[in-house]
Scaffold this motif. Structure first.
Motif, PDB file in Angstrom:
ATOM      1  N   ASP A  40       0.873  -0.882   0.071  1.00 58.40           N
ATOM      2  CA  ASP A  40      -0.233  -0.341   0.019  1.00 58.40           C
ATOM      3  C   ASP A  40       0.775   1.421  -0.390  1.00 58.40           C
ATOM      4  N   THR A  41       0.200   2.698  -0.543  1.00 59.27           N
ATOM      5  CA  THR A  41       0.781   3.841  -0.189  1.00 59.27           C
ATOM      6  C   THR A  41       1.819   3.722   0.455  1.00 59.27           C
ATOM      7  N   ALA A  42       1.775   3.577   1.918  1.00 56.14           N
ATOM      8  CA  ALA A  42       2.036   3.919   3.571  1.00 56.14           C
ATOM      9  C   ALA A  42       3.135   3.357   3.351  1.00 56.14           C
ATOM     10  N   SER A  43       3.195   1.967   3.213  1.00 57.68           N
ATOM     11  CA  SER A  43       4.641   0.706   3.206  1.00 57.68           C
ATOM     12  C   SER A  43       5.067   0.854   2.108  1.00 57.68           C
ATOM     13  N   PHE A  44       4.948   1.648   0.695  1.00 54.85           N
ATOM     14  CA  PHE A  44       6.124   2.033   0.059  1.00 54.85           C
ATOM     15  C   PHE A  44       6.466   3.409   0.114  1.00 54.85           C
ATOM     16  N   ARG A 103      17.501   5.428 -14.873  1.00 52.59           N
ATOM     17  CA  ARG A 103      17.239   3.511 -14.785  1.00 52.59           C
ATOM     18  C   ARG A 103      15.463   3.261 -14.711  1.00 52.59           C
ATOM     19  N   ARG A 104      14.888   4.626 -14.482  1.00 53.81           N
ATOM     20  CA  ARG A 104      13.642   4.421 -14.304  1.00 53.81           C
ATOM     21  C   ARG A 104      12.388   5.307 -15.395  1.00 53.81           C
ATOM     22  N   PRO A 105      12.740   5.976 -16.672  1.00 56.26           N
ATOM     23  CA  PRO A 105      12.679   6.573 -17.662  1.00 56.26           C
ATOM     24  C   PRO A 105      10.665   7.057 -17.271  1.00 56.26           C
ATOM     25  N   PHE A 106       9.917   5.954 -17.389  1.00 60.85           N
ATOM     26  CA  PHE A 106       8.534   6.761 -16.744  1.00 60.85           C
ATOM     27  C   PHE A 106       8.482   6.822 -16.182  1.00 60.85           C
ATOM     28  N   PHE A 135       7.488   0.315  -7.974  1.00 57.89           N
ATOM     29  CA  PHE A 135       7.495   2.458  -8.138  1.00 57.89           C
ATOM     30  C   PHE A 135       6.819   2.668  -9.695  1.00 57.89           C
ATOM     31  N   SER A 136       6.607   1.246 -10.219  1.00 57.89           N
ATOM     32  CA  SER A 136       5.438   2.141 -11.527  1.00 57.89           C
ATOM     33  C   SER A 136       4.293   2.151 -11.161  1.00 57.89           C
ATOM     34  N   ARG A 137       3.883   1.786 -10.478  1.00 57.22           N
ATOM     35  CA  ARG A 137       2.761   2.114  -8.846  1.00 57.22           C
ATOM     36  C   ARG A 137       2.622   2.882  -8.060  1.00 57.22           C
ATOM     37  N   TYR A 138       4.009   3.648  -7.474  1.00 52.04           N
ATOM     38  CA  TYR A 138       3.641   4.654  -6.344  1.00 52.04           C
ATOM     39  C   TYR A 138       5.173   5.452  -7.056  1.00 52.04           C
ATOM     40  N   GLY A 139       4.905   5.821  -8.710  1.00 49.22           N
ATOM     41  CA  GLY A 139       6.011   6.663  -8.670  1.00 49.22           C
ATOM     42  C   GLY A 139       5.257   8.432  -8.028  1.00 49.22           C
TER      43      GLY A 139
END
Length: 411
Positions: free
Chosen positions: A26-30, A116-119, A59-63
């Motif tokens: 979840d967002t808080a854990s991330f 490394r993560r252009p998205f 990172f793709s979900r919680y950028g």
């Protein structure tokens, strides 16, 4: 096969591997996980970057949450810029001093992450947009920090960060009215021009759709060219002031040319045309010399040229000079301006084949209409400094000058 044996299916049995299905954070854990990386490495951005590269965080979900942690030290509360409850680290960009040397390592760190993560560039856009929309919720030093970070991000060409997206919130009326946008862009301009040229800045502003609307970023009570010049001169941004003055000059010049061309085509009253010029001169603060040159250009551009018929062209040009001589007379108010007009006519007659043979007749006509004084014509004839076609024009003007000199002797 005997009758007692049971039938079996032939073929090879295929074993399937069970997938490792990680339970989504979840967002808080991330947020807590990223904060912990900062704390474990005591804010050393080199080590933080390496730890993030080797992590399995989503990172793709919680950028967006990631960049909230980068900027604020923790994820932010929905709809605000305040850090949410939970772990927080003290190495955020917002906590930096508003000094380029302090902020630049963070820009370089983000550049490494984006390679490394252009998205994640879209998530950076989202967070920067949200923070700029909320400028009024930041302290003055924090706003300055954001301006410096934004300038350095564009200066370092941060993985294609688009100005049109980042600058969009700066058009909010409430932020403009409070002067927050003006303060932000002033800090941004000053920082960006440390390493970049004015042309680079203009290019950024064009992409951000701000180049033609800089005055709109001033509070409505200060939205004047004079206020623009005064503000940015005090800020040490004189090249920007000069650029803006040049732009105003060009826009007003274009408007004046269009208006006068229309009035000349309609054969408007000369007093109305003079008033039009005066109004545009007041708006753009044209130098007197430029006015004389511009008026001559507009007069010649409005001539109805007749193809290759030399005589018709000559008649049309001389008729235009006679018709609009009062317009020139209204603005050729000194000997210096009269001499400038002669030089302007000399150059155009030299460069335009249609006018090459008309120089003496044009000068004679302007003398007859009291636009050019006798002493100015004689000065040009004896001491003129512009070499373009001078020998030819001096020779052509000799009979008229001789007549002037004889008349002068008789007087």
């Amino acid at each position: 096969m005997s009758s007692k044996e049971k039938p079996t299916l032939g073929g090879t049995r295929i074993k399937t591997r069970k997938r490792n299905i990680a339970a989504p954070l979840d967002t808080a854990s991330f947020s807590d996980a990223v904060v912990q990386i900062y704390l474990d490495n005591a804010g050393d951005l080199e080590l933080v970057a390496k730890s993030i590269e080797s992590s399995d965080l989503n990172f793709s979900r919680y950028g967006d949450t990631f960049f909230e942690v980068v900027f604020r030290g923790a994820r932010t509360q929905p709809g605000t810029i305040k850090p949410d409850e939970g772990v927080c680290h003290p190495y955020s960009i917002i906590d930096c001093e508003p000094i380029r040397e302090v902020i630049l390592p963070s820009v370089i760190y983000i550049q490494k992450i984006l390679r490394r993560r252009p998205f994640l560039i879209k998530n950076l856009e989202n967070v920067m947009q949200r923070f700029l929309q909320s400028l009024e919720l930041f302290e003055e030093n924090e706003r300055k920090m954001l301006a410096i970070f934004t300038a350095l991000a564009f200066s370092q060409k941060l993985s294609g960060l688009p100005p049109e997206t980042v600058f969009q919130p700066l058009h909010k009326d409430n932020l403009i009215a409070k002067g927050l946008v003006l303060s932000f862009i002033t800090d941004f301009f000053k920082e960006y021009l440390v390493d970049n040229s004015l042309d680079d800045l203009i290019s950024i502003l064009k992409r951000g759709k701000m180049e033609d609307n800089l005055l709109d970023l001033f509070p409505s009570t200060k939205r004047t060219p004079d206020a623009f010049s005064e503000h940015f001169t005090k800020a040490g941004l004189l090249p920007l002031v000069e650029y803006n003055q040049k732009k105003i000059f060009e826009v007003t010049l274009k408007e004046m040319k269009s208006a006068l061309t229309g009035q000349m085509a309609e054969e408007a009253d000369i007093s109305d045309v003079i008033e039009t010029v005066k109004q545009h001169v007041k708006d753009a603060k044209f130098p007197d010399i430029e006015i004389v040159r511009i008026l001559w250009d507009i007069m010649m551009d409005a001539v109805q040229w007749s193809g290759k018929n030399q005589q018709q062209n000559a008649n049309a040009a001389l008729r235009q000079v006679k018709t609009w001589s009062k317009l020139l007379n209204a603005f050729c108010t000194t000997g210096k301006l009269e001499l400038e007009l002669m030089y302007k006519i000399q150059v155009q007659c030299y460069e335009d084949a249609k006018l090459m043979k008309l120089f003496p007749e044009i000068i004679r006509s302007l003398y007859d209409q009291d636009v050019l004084a006798e002493d100015i014509i004689l000065h040009w004839f004896r001491k003129g400094t512009n070499p373009k076609g001078r020998q030819t024009f001096v020779k052509g003007l000799e009979p008229f000058v001789k007549w002037l000199e004889e008349a002068e002797e008789e007087d």
